[in-house]
Design a protein around this motif. Structure first.
Motif: not given
Length: 192
Positions: A26-33
């Motif tokens: 997800x975009x949120x997981x991409x940002x967190x990563x």
């Protein structure tokens, strides 16, 4: 019927794996990563998550957004410093520190603006990617130096009170956001 069960089991496992990958990507997981390797990961996630729908999972858009967030925070701080600089009753040391800080923060805004324009020229498959991304890295690094220099001007005991505390807090935040942007830019440059 016995032959259908292994096929059904196989398809079920594939479906579960696909759903797991879909929810993980997800975009949120991409940002967190992406933010996990920055110096200030919590601030990175906090400042970029509101742009998740724009960023999606695009590394170029992530860097573009991080630079824009840095520029916006720096411009806001520049406006605040300019207002403080016009206050009456400043001590000569406060006036001098504010004057120097105003120049440093103006330089920082200029460098971040140039970086955003230069980043638009960075096409991963383009011939000049290395040249353009190197310019971006240099200017953002210089902007970070300007921000740190401004903040350092308020670190001594010669200046006390609300002006010092307010500007130092803002400069620390701006420097942290810019540091995160630089880290994301460096990651982007290494990948491509």
């Amino acid at each position: 019927m016995a032959r259908c069960f292994p096929t059904f089991l196989f398809l079920s496992i594939i479906s579960i794996a696909a759903i797991s990958n879909f929810t993980a990507a997800t975009p949120s997981n991409f940002i967190k990563s992406s933010c996990s390797t920055t110096t200030y990961p919590s601030l990175c996630v906090e400042s970029l998550s509101i742009y998740a729908t724009t960023i999606q999972q695009d590394p170029h858009q992530l860097v573009q957004t991080a630079l824009s967030v840095s520029l916006n925070n720096t411009q806001s701080t520049k406006t605040f410093v300019s207002k403080c600089y016009k206050l009456r009753g400043l001590k000569p040391t406060e006036y001098a520190a504010l004057h120097d800080c105003a120049e440093e923060i103006s330089d920082s805004v200029d460098r971040l603006s140039k970086s955003i324009k230069e980043l638009k020229l960075c096409k991963v498959k383009g011939e000049d990617f290395r040249w353009h991304i190197s310019n971006v890295e240099t200017w953002v690094s210089s902007a970070l130096t300007d921000e740190t220099t401004c903040g350092d001007g308020f670190s001594g005991n010669a200046i006390n009170g609300k002006i010092k505390d307010s500007i130092r807090a803002r400069m620390v935040n701006v420097a942290h956001v810019t540091s995160n942007a630089l880290s994301l830019i460096n990651q982007y440059a290494e990948k491509y």
